[in-house]
Design a protein around this motif. Structure first.
Motif, PDB file in Angstrom:
ATOM      1  N   PHE A   1       1.767   5.042   1.935  1.00  0.00           N
ATOM      2  CA  PHE A   1       1.712   5.781   3.185  1.00  0.00           C
ATOM      3  C   PHE A   1       2.062   7.227   2.846  1.00  0.00           C
ATOM      4  CE2 PHE A   1       3.893   7.470   6.970  1.00  0.00           C
ATOM      5  CZ  PHE A   1       2.907   7.279   7.913  1.00  0.00           C
TER       6      PHE A   1
ATOM      7  N   MET B   1       5.961  10.976   0.937  1.00  0.00           N
ATOM      8  CA  MET B   1       5.405   9.703   0.495  1.00  0.00           C
ATOM      9  C   MET B   1       6.198   8.554   1.099  1.00  0.00           C
ATOM     10  SD  MET B   1       3.055  10.813  -1.574  1.00  0.00           S
ATOM     11  CE  MET B   1       2.519   9.350  -2.470  1.00  0.00           C
ATOM     12  N   GLY B   2       5.497   7.499   1.455  1.00  0.00           N
ATOM     13  CA  GLY B   2       6.166   6.302   1.971  1.00  0.00           C
ATOM     14  C   GLY B   2       5.458   5.058   1.478  1.00  0.00           C
ATOM     15  N   LYS B   3       5.902   3.914   1.998  1.00  0.00           N
ATOM     16  CA  LYS B   3       5.291   2.647   1.621  1.00  0.00           C
ATOM     17  C   LYS B   3       4.620   2.026   2.831  1.00  0.00           C
ATOM     18  CE  LYS B   3       9.239   1.284  -0.042  1.00  0.00           C
ATOM     19  NZ  LYS B   3      10.368   0.500  -0.576  1.00  0.00           N
TER      20      LYS B   3
ATOM     21  N   THR C   1       9.397   4.970   5.560  1.00  0.00           N
ATOM     22  CA  THR C   1       9.382   6.398   5.219  1.00  0.00           C
ATOM     23  C   THR C   1      10.788   6.850   4.848  1.00  0.00           C
ATOM     24  OG1 THR C   1       9.620   6.839   7.574  1.00  0.00           O
ATOM     25  CG2 THR C   1       7.419   7.053   6.652  1.00  0.00           C
TER      26      THR C   1
ATOM     27  N   GLY D   1       0.831  -1.201   0.000  1.00  0.00           N
ATOM     28  CA  GLY D   1       0.000   0.000   0.000  1.00  0.00           C
ATOM     29  C   GLY D   1       0.862   1.245   0.000  1.00  0.00           C
TER      30      GLY D   1
END
Lengths: 84, 84
Positions: free
Chosen positions: A42, B39-41, B9, A40
């Motif tokens: 973040f 933006m991160g995962k 992050t 997803g």
């Protein structure tokens, strides 16, 4: 100043080929115990808003309009006031 | 079965051009109040482990070896037992 943390996930019914590829990589490294992987996004926002309600509504609107595809993805978020 | 939620992050000192592009898009839509975007995962794992300790150590190892670049990114995660 408010700080939002947004998580965008694929809906459960949608296949996640990126997650499958990562799972395959984990198995190749010996982590057979990993049975499922879902990828997803973040996103963190800093928002200059007058109130928590305003910061929450900005977060909700940009999530739905810009960050997520409502057909395929779910969004959840938290908003905190900074310096608390 | 255990369920891990991992957030990756970019470190604060690393520039985030993708975040800047998203911020620009938000400003174009009229959300000038958004002052910063990072933006991160987000990754979810299902792990078949014998204990919470084992699930946590698998999560930590795959995060560091496969999901994040420790030079540029930070990792945080939570692990929960499913069905609780």
């Amino acid at each position: 100043m408010f700080h939002s943390k947004i998580v965008v996930t694929l809906r459960k019914s949608i296949l996640d080929p990126q997650g499958k590829a990562v799972q395959h990589g984990m198995h190749s490294l010996g982590y057979e115990a990993v049975k499922n992987v879902r990828m997803g996004k973040f996103v963190e926002l800093q928002i200059d808003a007058v109130s928590m309600e305003s910061a929450e509504s900005i977060t909700r609107e940009v999530s739905e309009k810009l960050l997520a595809n409502p057909v395929m993805e779910d969004v959840s978020f938290t908003v905190e006031e900074e310096g608390r």
